[in-house]
Design a protein around this motif. Structure first.
Motif, PDB file in Angstrom:
ATOM      1  N   GLN A   1       4.603  -6.105   7.020  1.00 50.74           N
ATOM      2  CA  GLN A   1       3.310  -5.475   7.296  1.00 50.74           C
ATOM      3  C   GLN A   1       2.232  -6.001   6.344  1.00 50.74           C
ATOM      4  O   GLN A   1       2.350  -5.819   5.130  1.00 50.74           O
ATOM      5  CB  GLN A   1       3.444  -3.957   7.105  1.00 50.74           C
TER       6      GLN A   1
ATOM      7  N   TYR B   1      -1.126  -5.111   5.558  1.00 40.96           N
ATOM      8  CA  TYR B   1      -2.307  -4.231   5.572  1.00 40.96           C
ATOM      9  C   TYR B   1      -3.042  -4.323   4.220  1.00 40.96           C
ATOM     10  O   TYR B   1      -4.192  -4.711   4.156  1.00 40.96           O
ATOM     11  CB  TYR B   1      -1.878  -2.766   5.790  1.00 40.96           C
ATOM     12  N   SER B   2      -2.328  -3.938   3.113  1.00 43.36           N
ATOM     13  CA  SER B   2      -2.992  -3.806   1.809  1.00 43.36           C
ATOM     14  C   SER B   2      -3.475  -5.154   1.279  1.00 43.36           C
ATOM     15  O   SER B   2      -2.857  -6.194   1.522  1.00 43.36           O
ATOM     16  CB  SER B   2      -2.015  -3.221   0.786  1.00 43.36           C
TER      17      SER B   2
ATOM     18  N   GLY C   1      -6.411  -0.689  -0.701  1.00 41.22           N
ATOM     19  CA  GLY C   1      -5.145   0.041  -0.573  1.00 41.22           C
ATOM     20  C   GLY C   1      -5.431   1.342   0.148  1.00 41.22           C
ATOM     21  O   GLY C   1      -5.432   1.396   1.386  1.00 41.22           O
ATOM     22  N   SER C   2      -5.756   2.379  -0.630  1.00 40.83           N
ATOM     23  CA  SER C   2      -6.146   3.647  -0.004  1.00 40.83           C
ATOM     24  C   SER C   2      -7.389   3.435   0.855  1.00 40.83           C
ATOM     25  O   SER C   2      -7.502   3.969   1.955  1.00 40.83           O
ATOM     26  CB  SER C   2      -6.457   4.684  -1.087  1.00 40.83           C
TER      27      SER C   2
ATOM     28  N   TRP D   1       1.464  -6.357  -1.897  1.00 44.08           N
ATOM     29  CA  TRP D   1       2.491  -5.303  -1.751  1.00 44.08           C
ATOM     30  C   TRP D   1       3.190  -5.414  -0.405  1.00 44.08           C
ATOM     31  O   TRP D   1       3.591  -4.413   0.187  1.00 44.08           O
ATOM     32  CB  TRP D   1       1.913  -3.886  -1.911  1.00 44.08           C
TER      33      TRP D   1
ATOM     34  N   SER E   1       6.045  -5.619   1.643  1.00 44.58           N
ATOM     35  CA  SER E   1       7.493  -5.433   1.476  1.00 44.58           C
ATOM     36  C   SER E   1       8.238  -6.524   2.245  1.00 44.58           C
ATOM     37  O   SER E   1       7.937  -6.757   3.422  1.00 44.58           O
ATOM     38  CB  SER E   1       7.923  -4.064   2.007  1.00 44.58           C
TER      39      SER E   1
ATOM     40  N   PHE F   1       8.603  -7.030  -3.127  1.00 45.20           N
ATOM     41  CA  PHE F   1       7.207  -7.184  -2.723  1.00 45.20           C
ATOM     42  C   PHE F   1       6.788  -8.638  -2.776  1.00 45.20           C
ATOM     43  O   PHE F   1       7.305  -9.400  -3.590  1.00 45.20           O
ATOM     44  CB  PHE F   1       6.277  -6.467  -3.704  1.00 45.20           C
TER      45      PHE F   1
ATOM     46  N   ALA G   1       3.739   4.486  -0.840  1.00 42.91           N
ATOM     47  CA  ALA G   1       3.786   3.599   0.328  1.00 42.91           C
ATOM     48  C   ALA G   1       3.313   4.333   1.584  1.00 42.91           C
ATOM     49  O   ALA G   1       3.572   5.519   1.741  1.00 42.91           O
ATOM     50  CB  ALA G   1       5.215   3.096   0.530  1.00 42.91           C
TER      51      ALA G   1
ATOM     52  N   THR H   1      -0.908   7.242  -0.116  1.00 43.20           N
ATOM     53  CA  THR H   1      -0.443   8.066  -1.242  1.00 43.20           C
ATOM     54  C   THR H   1      -0.525   9.561  -0.902  1.00 43.20           C
ATOM     55  O   THR H   1      -1.264   9.968  -0.008  1.00 43.20           O
ATOM     56  CB  THR H   1      -1.285   7.815  -2.508  1.00 43.20           C
TER      57      THR H   1
ATOM     58  N   GLU I   1      -1.958  11.849  -2.586  1.00 47.75           N
ATOM     59  CA  GLU I   1      -3.312  12.374  -2.808  1.00 47.75           C
ATOM     60  C   GLU I   1      -4.168  12.160  -1.559  1.00 47.75           C
ATOM     61  O   GLU I   1      -4.901  13.050  -1.119  1.00 47.75           O
ATOM     62  CB  GLU I   1      -3.978  11.676  -4.013  1.00 47.75           C
TER      63      GLU I   1
ATOM     64  N   ASN J   1      -5.816  14.803   0.987  1.00 46.29           N
ATOM     65  CA  ASN J   1      -7.258  14.761   1.318  1.00 46.29           C
ATOM     66  C   ASN J   1      -7.457  14.860   2.827  1.00 46.29           C
ATOM     67  O   ASN J   1      -8.298  15.623   3.314  1.00 46.29           O
ATOM     68  CB  ASN J   1      -7.885  13.434   0.854  1.00 46.29           C
TER      69      ASN J   1
ATOM     70  N   GLU K   1      -9.931   6.460   4.574  1.00 41.07           N
ATOM     71  CA  GLU K   1      -8.667   6.426   3.850  1.00 41.07           C
ATOM     72  C   GLU K   1      -7.498   6.091   4.754  1.00 41.07           C
ATOM     73  O   GLU K   1      -7.513   6.383   5.931  1.00 41.07           O
ATOM     74  CB  GLU K   1      -8.457   7.784   3.180  1.00 41.07           C
ATOM     75  N   ARG K   2      -6.508   5.486   4.147  1.00 42.36           N
ATOM     76  CA  ARG K   2      -5.314   5.052   4.836  1.00 42.36           C
ATOM     77  C   ARG K   2      -4.515   6.230   5.336  1.00 42.36           C
ATOM     78  O   ARG K   2      -4.320   7.184   4.617  1.00 42.36           O
ATOM     79  CB  ARG K   2      -4.478   4.254   3.846  1.00 42.36           C
TER      80      ARG K   2
HETATM   81  C1  LIG Z   1       7.285   0.816  -1.901  1.00 40.46           C
HETATM   82  C2  LIG Z   1       5.968   0.362  -1.352  1.00 40.46           C
HETATM   83  C3  LIG Z   1       5.962  -0.465  -0.254  1.00 40.46           C
HETATM   84  C4  LIG Z   1       4.743  -0.921   0.261  1.00 40.46           C
HETATM   85  N1  LIG Z   1       4.788  -1.780   1.314  1.00 40.46           N
HETATM   86  C5  LIG Z   1       3.626  -2.240   1.837  1.00 40.46           C
HETATM   87  C6  LIG Z   1       3.658  -3.170   2.932  1.00 40.46           C
HETATM   88  O1  LIG Z   1       4.738  -3.589   3.385  1.00 40.46           O
HETATM   89  N2  LIG Z   1       2.503  -3.596   3.433  1.00 40.46           N
HETATM   90  C7  LIG Z   1       1.288  -3.163   2.957  1.00 40.46           C
HETATM   91  O2  LIG Z   1       0.268  -3.560   3.507  1.00 40.46           O
HETATM   92  N3  LIG Z   1       1.220  -2.304   1.898  1.00 40.46           N
HETATM   93  C8  LIG Z   1       2.363  -1.846   1.323  1.00 40.46           C
HETATM   94  N4  LIG Z   1       2.329  -0.998   0.244  1.00 40.46           N
HETATM   95  C9  LIG Z   1       1.033  -0.684  -0.380  1.00 40.46           C
HETATM   96  C10 LIG Z   1       0.596   0.766  -0.146  1.00 40.46           C
HETATM   97  O3  LIG Z   1       0.160   0.978   1.164  1.00 40.46           O
HETATM   98  C11 LIG Z   1      -0.506   1.044  -1.162  1.00 40.46           C
HETATM   99  O4  LIG Z   1       0.084   0.974  -2.436  1.00 40.46           O
HETATM  100  C12 LIG Z   1      -1.129   2.404  -0.969  1.00 40.46           C
HETATM  101  O5  LIG Z   1      -1.843   2.474   0.236  1.00 40.46           O
HETATM  102  C13 LIG Z   1      -2.074   2.746  -2.143  1.00 40.46           C
HETATM  103  O6  LIG Z   1      -2.984   1.715  -2.362  1.00 40.46           O
HETATM  104  P1  LIG Z   1      -3.165   1.063  -3.832  1.00 40.46           P
HETATM  105  O7  LIG Z   1      -1.816   0.710  -4.347  1.00 40.46           O
HETATM  106  O8  LIG Z   1      -4.188  -0.014  -3.729  1.00 40.46           O
HETATM  107  O9  LIG Z   1      -3.678   2.262  -4.742  1.00 40.46           O
HETATM  108  P2  LIG Z   1      -5.188   2.766  -4.893  1.00 40.46           P
HETATM  109  O10 LIG Z   1      -5.793   2.924  -3.543  1.00 40.46           O
HETATM  110  O11 LIG Z   1      -5.899   1.888  -5.859  1.00 40.46           O
HETATM  111  O12 LIG Z   1      -4.958   4.189  -5.524  1.00 40.46           O
HETATM  112  C14 LIG Z   1      -4.625   4.360  -6.914  1.00 40.46           C
HETATM  113  C15 LIG Z   1      -4.496   5.866  -7.187  1.00 40.46           C
HETATM  114  O13 LIG Z   1      -5.758   6.518  -6.925  1.00 40.46           O
HETATM  115  C16 LIG Z   1      -5.591   7.576  -6.006  1.00 40.46           C
HETATM  116  N5  LIG Z   1      -6.755   7.628  -5.106  1.00 40.46           N
HETATM  117  C17 LIG Z   1      -7.383   6.591  -4.498  1.00 40.46           C
HETATM  118  N6  LIG Z   1      -8.411   7.043  -3.748  1.00 40.46           N
HETATM  119  C18 LIG Z   1      -8.431   8.387  -3.882  1.00 40.46           C
HETATM  120  C19 LIG Z   1      -9.247   9.443  -3.333  1.00 40.46           C
HETATM  121  N7  LIG Z   1     -10.269   9.179  -2.491  1.00 40.46           N
HETATM  122  N8  LIG Z   1      -8.949  10.723  -3.657  1.00 40.46           N
HETATM  123  C20 LIG Z   1      -7.904  11.017  -4.520  1.00 40.46           C
HETATM  124  N9  LIG Z   1      -7.099  10.061  -5.072  1.00 40.46           N
HETATM  125  C21 LIG Z   1      -7.362   8.776  -4.748  1.00 40.46           C
HETATM  126  C22 LIG Z   1      -4.350   7.226  -5.202  1.00 40.46           C
HETATM  127  O14 LIG Z   1      -3.734   8.380  -4.649  1.00 40.46           O
HETATM  128  C23 LIG Z   1      -3.475   6.565  -6.263  1.00 40.46           C
HETATM  129  O15 LIG Z   1      -2.800   7.559  -7.010  1.00 40.46           O
HETATM  130  C24 LIG Z   1       3.511  -0.532  -0.320  1.00 40.46           C
HETATM  131  C25 LIG Z   1       3.525   0.312  -1.436  1.00 40.46           C
HETATM  132  C26 LIG Z   1       4.722   0.746  -1.965  1.00 40.46           C
HETATM  133  C27 LIG Z   1       4.716   1.615  -3.176  1.00 40.46           C
END
Ligand SMILES: Cc1cc2nc3c(=O)[nH]c(=O)nc-3n(C[C@H](O)[C@H](O)[C@H](O)COP(=O)(O)OP(=O)(O)OC[C@H]3O[C@@H](n4cnc5c(N)ncnc54)[C@H](O)[C@@H]3O)c2cc1C
Length: 405
Positions: free
Chosen positions: A130, A132-133, A138-139, A163, A165, A215, A376, A379, A381, A385, A404-405
């Protein structure tokens, strides 16, 4: 006897006859069967189990039979899942094509895309990941920047995903790409299928603190993608992305139920650890209560899942339910991991020592890995939301431009 009861009997008999005993034990990481161009099997029994399930279409039980799937309805699929769980059958294969892309293609793909890709997913011929990120998305997924420009018969893709997977091991990647910067961020996103053998695609593994790496960061450098690989309309990919996220959340919500094969029930683990008292109860009142609490919660989650399936079948799907189920399901998995560790004490601190059983080793690895489940796929949070806003109608968070995602 009802049709469903008959189906249950026939299914159980088939599983008993076709699932080798070795495939009814707890899966260690190295035992998992993945699909793909370079598919290998950890054992002959694993191959046999995979091939038998594949030929019956039960690698994808609810996919239409015309594409090689099992053609089961939701109720039959639930029976199959329950019987596999009861007998401790391992999943014959695991893939994001099965759990995410396939269902999304069936909903949003055109006939040619379904006819080409769905049978390959059922038969495990390709492994999917996938995309996406991105480093800055991310979020706030709609901020993604991977650029996709249309030319006569192809798109040109430049950018990077993170990220991802199993990005290194996968054959194809389903991607969100930016096809326009006009208007709202979501209005310029498209959904594209990319063969990772295309010139210009590079997947680099990201090393983790555990020493393992699942990853990747995937780079696209002037990658030519045939126009027929666009799913849905150009600039309409956000709808496909969200449709697919629904399946991702469902898959993640269900991770706690029967994923590992064998009997990993907490009651079983506690019985082995503490034995039973004269009344036949687990001889540790506090643990007993905690297990009962956990089991009741899981029962409630399962019943809500069933209700949601039935509502969806009746065309009354509540789109908030998958969101809530992802949150409660993944949180419950973490509760289970903590409890298993409490029950097993130091026995769950093993990593690769031969003096620990497979299920003890699994407890340690699950506890650490499953922390990621509440990140994954969106999140906790962010899920809270969205639930607050959409399901409960609470006031919006002060970030109106964030999708948001
Ligand atoms: C095991 C695993 C597998 C994954 N596999 C894939 C994959 O195959 N393909 C893919 O595309 N992605 C994948 N991901 C990525 C995953 O989708 C992102 O990690 C996730 O969407 C969060 O984005 P970020 O890591 O950029 O964190 P950020 O968006 O930077 O967030 C950091 C922190 O801030 C908090 N936060 C952010 N915005 C807000 C808000 N508005 N309100 C409150 N809190 C907030 C979040 O909850 C988090 O705690 C994977 C992640 C993991 C852990």
């Amino acid at each position: 006897m009802t049709d469903l009861e008959q189906f249950r009997r026939a299914t159980r008999a088939w599983l008993l006859e076709n699932c080798p005993p070795s495939q009814r034990t707890t899966v260690a990481k190295q035992d998992v069967v993945w699909p793909g161009r370079n598919q290998t099997f950890p054992s002959e029994d694993a191959r046999l189990w995979f091939e038998r399930m594949r030929d019956k279409g039960w690698t994808c039980p609810t996919f239409p039979a015309e594409y090689g799937g099992g053609g089961l309805d939701e109720a039959q699929e639930k029976v199959l899942r329950e019987e596999m769980q009861d007998l401790g059958c391992r999943p014959p294969v695991i893939d994001q094509g099965i759990s995410m892309l396939g269902p999304a293609l069936l909903e949003f793909g055109n006939e040619a895309q379904k006819a080409y890709h769905i049978p390959k997913i059922v038969r495990g011929e390709l492994r999917w990941c996938q995309g996406y990120s991105e480093p800055g998305a991310g979020s706030d997924l709609a901020s993604l920047q991977t650029k996709c420009e249309p030319f006569d018969d192809h798109f040109l893709v430049n950018g990077s995903k993170i990220w991802t997977s199993y990005g290194v091991e996968s054959d194809w990647i389903f991607c969100l790409v930016r096809t326009s910067n006009e208007g709202a961020k979501q209005a310029g996103i498209s959904f594209l299928l990319i063969d990772m053998e295309s010139p210009g695609v590079k997947a680099e593994s990201i090393d983790l603190i555990s020493g393992e790496s699942e990853f990747a960061q995937v780079f696209f450098d002037n990658v030519k993608v045939p126009k027929e690989n666009l799913v849905g309309e150009i600039n309409q990919g956000w709808a496909v992305a969200k449709g697919l996220l629904k399946h991702e959340r469902k898959m993640m919500a269900e991770l706690g139920t029967g994923f590992a094969g064998g009997d990993l029930s907490l009651a079983k683990i506690a019985e082995q650890q503490f034995g039973r008292d004269a009344a036949g109860q687990i001889d540790q009142p506090e643990i007993r209560l905690a297990i009962a609490d956990y089991e009741m919660n899981m029962r409630a989650i399962a019943l809500t899942g069933q209700r949601s399936h039935e509502e969806a079948q009746a065309g009354q799907m509540d789109r908030n339910v998958p969101l809530i189920m992802k949150y409660v399901g993944t949180t419950a998995v973490q509760t289970r991991d903590e409890l298993a560790m409490d029950i097993q004490g130091y026995r769950s601190a093993g990593w690769h020592d031969e003096n620990f059983s497979v299920s003890e080793l699994r407890t340690a690895r699950d506890l650490l890995f499953n922390k990621a489940l509440t990140i994954a796929g969106g999140t906790n949070e962010i899920q809270l939301n969205i639930i607050a806003k959409r399901a409960l109608g609470l006031p919006d968070a002060p970030a109106p431009d964030k999708e948001e995602r």
